[in-house]
Write a protein that holds these residues in place. Structure first.
Motif, short mmCIF file in Angstrom:
data_model
loop_
_atom_site.label_atom_id
_atom_site.label_comp_id
_atom_site.label_asym_id
_atom_site.label_seq_id
_atom_site.Cartn_x
_atom_site.Cartn_y
_atom_site.Cartn_z
N TYR A 70 3.72 5.21 20.95
CA TYR A 70 3.60 6.66 20.83
C TYR A 70 2.13 7.05 21.03
CZ TYR A 70 2.64 11.04 18.36
OH TYR A 70 2.20 12.27 18.05
N ASN A 71 1.89 8.04 21.84
CA ASN A 71 0.54 8.62 21.89
C ASN A 71 0.66 10.14 21.82
OD1 ASN A 71 1.55 8.11 24.71
ND2 ASN A 71 -0.14 9.47 25.13
N PRO A 72 -0.32 10.79 21.18
CA PRO A 72 -0.18 12.23 20.96
C PRO A 72 -0.12 13.03 22.26
CG PRO A 72 -1.99 11.32 19.66
CD PRO A 72 -1.55 10.25 20.59
N VAL A 73 0.65 14.10 22.24
CA VAL A 73 0.71 15.01 23.39
C VAL A 73 -0.26 16.15 23.09
CG1 VAL A 73 2.26 16.36 24.87
CG2 VAL A 73 3.17 14.44 23.58
N GLY A 74 -1.56 15.91 23.31
CA GLY A 74 -2.56 16.93 23.00
C GLY A 74 -3.86 16.30 22.57
N ALA A 75 -4.82 17.14 22.11
CA ALA A 75 -6.17 16.65 21.76
C ALA A 75 -6.27 16.39 20.26
CB ALA A 75 -7.21 17.67 22.21
N PHE A 76 -5.40 15.51 19.77
CA PHE A 76 -5.46 15.19 18.34
C PHE A 76 -5.18 13.71 18.13
CE2 PHE A 76 -1.38 17.04 19.50
CZ PHE A 76 -0.46 16.09 19.06
N LEU A 77 -5.51 13.22 16.93
CA LEU A 77 -5.30 11.80 16.63
C LEU A 77 -3.83 11.57 16.28
CD1 LEU A 77 -8.44 11.03 14.42
CD2 LEU A 77 -8.04 10.45 16.80
N PRO A 78 -3.36 10.33 16.48
CA PRO A 78 -1.95 10.08 16.12
C PRO A 78 -1.74 10.14 14.62
CG PRO A 78 -3.04 8.05 16.89
CD PRO A 78 -4.03 9.15 17.04
N PRO A 79 -0.52 10.46 14.19
CA PRO A 79 -0.22 10.45 12.75
C PRO A 79 -0.13 9.01 12.24
CG PRO A 79 1.75 10.94 14.02
CD PRO A 79 0.64 10.81 15.00
N GLU A 80 0.04 8.87 10.95
CA GLU A 80 0.13 7.53 10.34
C GLU A 80 1.30 6.75 10.94
OE1 GLU A 80 0.69 4.50 7.68
OE2 GLU A 80 1.84 6.22 6.94
N GLN A 81 1.03 5.49 11.36
CA GLN A 81 2.00 4.73 12.16
C GLN A 81 3.35 4.54 11.47
OE1 GLN A 81 0.65 1.66 15.07
NE2 GLN A 81 1.56 0.22 13.66
N TYR A 100 -6.90 11.68 31.29
CA TYR A 100 -6.92 12.37 30.00
C TYR A 100 -8.28 13.06 29.78
CZ TYR A 100 -6.37 13.35 25.06
OH TYR A 100 -6.30 13.98 23.85
N LEU A 101 -9.36 12.41 30.22
CA LEU A 101 -10.69 13.03 30.11
C LEU A 101 -10.77 14.26 31.01
CD1 LEU A 101 -13.58 13.07 29.04
CD2 LEU A 101 -14.20 11.41 30.81
N ASP A 102 -10.20 14.15 32.20
CA ASP A 102 -10.17 15.33 33.09
C ASP A 102 -9.48 16.50 32.39
OD1 ASP A 102 -11.36 13.89 35.10
OD2 ASP A 102 -9.51 13.49 36.18
N TRP A 103 -8.38 16.18 31.75
CA TRP A 103 -7.63 17.24 31.06
C TRP A 103 -8.44 17.82 29.89
CZ3 TRP A 103 -5.93 17.58 25.96
CH2 TRP A 103 -5.17 18.72 25.69
N LEU A 104 -9.11 16.93 29.12
CA LEU A 104 -9.95 17.42 28.02
C LEU A 104 -11.01 18.39 28.56
CD1 LEU A 104 -10.67 14.18 25.92
CD2 LEU A 104 -9.28 16.12 25.18
N SER A 140 -9.44 21.73 29.84
CA SER A 140 -8.90 22.58 28.78
C SER A 140 -9.96 22.95 27.74
CB SER A 140 -7.72 21.87 28.09
OG SER A 140 -8.16 20.64 27.54
N GLY A 141 -11.22 22.54 27.96
CA GLY A 141 -12.30 22.89 27.04
C GLY A 141 -12.24 22.13 25.72
N ASN A 142 -11.55 20.99 25.71
CA ASN A 142 -11.36 20.24 24.46
C ASN A 142 -12.27 19.02 24.32
OD1 ASN A 142 -9.15 21.32 22.76
ND2 ASN A 142 -7.99 21.17 24.67
N GLU A 143 -13.10 18.74 25.33
CA GLU A 143 -13.85 17.47 25.32
C GLU A 143 -14.75 17.33 24.08
OE1 GLU A 143 -16.45 16.90 28.67
OE2 GLU A 143 -17.26 15.05 27.83
#
Ligand code: SF4
Ligand code: SF4
Length: 331
Positions: free
Chosen positions: A188-199, A232-236, A239-242
């Motif tokens: 699983y990897n997050p769909v967005g600019a956030f850390l994954p939840p607890e495994q 993913y870096l391109d997307w960050l 989207s102004g999230n880097e």
């Protein structure tokens, strides 16, 4: 150590360098014995996912040739490296995929394949589930979420339905069932600019939902942090999230993850046989320390033991929170 290499994408900026962060915590990053040979057999893939750190797609032509596969097999045999971890692209797309797997299995090497599920529906690959089972391959599959919308958003339209069908085929031949010994792990990897939840929490959600909705079972779920590299870096950036994402990674630096980082016991090989400390460094074209051999033909366990790992700001992706590796959390 921060190597100097030319990149098409500059590294993400952070308020503190990764090396300085290690030093602040009285830590250093050195390799131990190689336990996993992670071989990236090429960039050819039947998909072109938004987050792909390999920039893989059906248009890529880079694939590993038999000579390089034989060099990898020689190293596995002569140095008794326990595990071959095959990745890509879609490893199953290269002509010598089955040769590589069967030769490694003949010598008793554990073989793990990073399998994207949908490749099972490509021409000539319809029997992959049976092939995996016959060779007792450990299958590791990406599935961003147990619902269609999130999965298709990241991996492309129609991917979720095919993934469900492929998981059912794997279950049919025994994968994910305790009594069979055939291991099916999901990633699983997050769909967005956030850390994954607890495994363990999200693993329980996946187990419950996949069972209830589709009668699918699997062994473990690995959560992986999205690395700030490639697409993913391109997307960050777009989207102004880097900046905020990098700060999140730095703020979540966890010193207890460093001992378990995958670069310590894994050696990464590219389709041409060049060596890297991990698959991410491979994508960034950061080779292993110049003090050791640079290709699989030059591998020597004595000189590679204790080598300094090459790092840069992307490494904060591995040390954030519970840590992240190809086998999920590390702390
Ligand atoms: S399936 Fe994997 S290798 Fe292929 S494009 Fe998606 S993330 Fe990249
Ligand atoms: S990206 Fe992660 S695995 Fe690779 S060298 Fe950095 S810390 Fe190690």
């Amino acid at each position: 150590m921060i190597p100097k290499t030319e990149k098409t994408r500059p590294f993400p900026q952070t308020t503190i360098s990764f090396d300085k962060k290690l030093r602040e915590n009285d830590l250093s990053l050195k390799a131990i014995a190689v336990e996993i040979l992670q071989v990236n057999v090429g960039k050819l893939c039947n998909q072109a996912c938004k987050h792909c750190h390999v920039d893989a797609s059906p248009k890529r032509t880079e694939i590993m040739q038999r000579e390089t596969i034989d060099a990898c097999l020689k190293v596995l045999r002569e140095h008794k490296i326990p595990t071959l971890d095959m990745t890509g692209g879609a490893p199953e797309m290269i002509p010598d995929f089955r040769y590589f797997v069967t030769e490694a299995r003949k010598m008793g090497t554990n073989v793990m394949v990073r399998h994207n599920l949908t490749v099972m529906f490509e021409e000539g690959r319809e029997d992959l589930a049976e092939f995996f089972a016959e060779n007792e391959v450990e299958v590791v599959c990406s599935l961003p979420y147990f619902m269609q919308q999130q999965t298709d958003a990241q991996r492309g339209k129609g991917v979720f339905d095919k993934s469900v069908e492929a998981l059912k085929k794997l279950n049919t031949v025994g994968y994910g069932k305790d009594e069979s010994g055939l291991i099916l792990n999901l990633v699983y990897n997050p769909v967005g600019a956030f850390l994954p939840p607890e495994q363990s929490a999200i693993e329980a959600d996946f187990k419950r939902e996949l069972k209830n909705r589709y009668d699918i079972v699997f062994n473990n779920l690995y959560t992986i942090t999205n690395m700030p590299i490639a697409r993913y870096l391109d997307w960050l950036r777009r989207s102004g999230n880097e900046k905020s994402y990098m700060q999140k990674l730095v703020n979540a630096f966890n010193p207890t993850t460093v001992d378990g980082l995958m670069c310590r016991n894994t050696l990464s090989v590219d389709w041409l046989g060049n060596l890297y400390d991990c698959d991410f460094n491979q994508m960034l074209e950061i080779p292993v320390s110049l003090e050791v051999g640079q290709t699989i033909q030059d591998f020597n366990p004595e000189t590679f033991f204790g080598r300094e790992i090459m790092t840069n700001s992307h490494c904060f992706g591995c040390t954030a929170g519970s840590g992240s590796s190809c086998g999920g959390t590390v702390a």
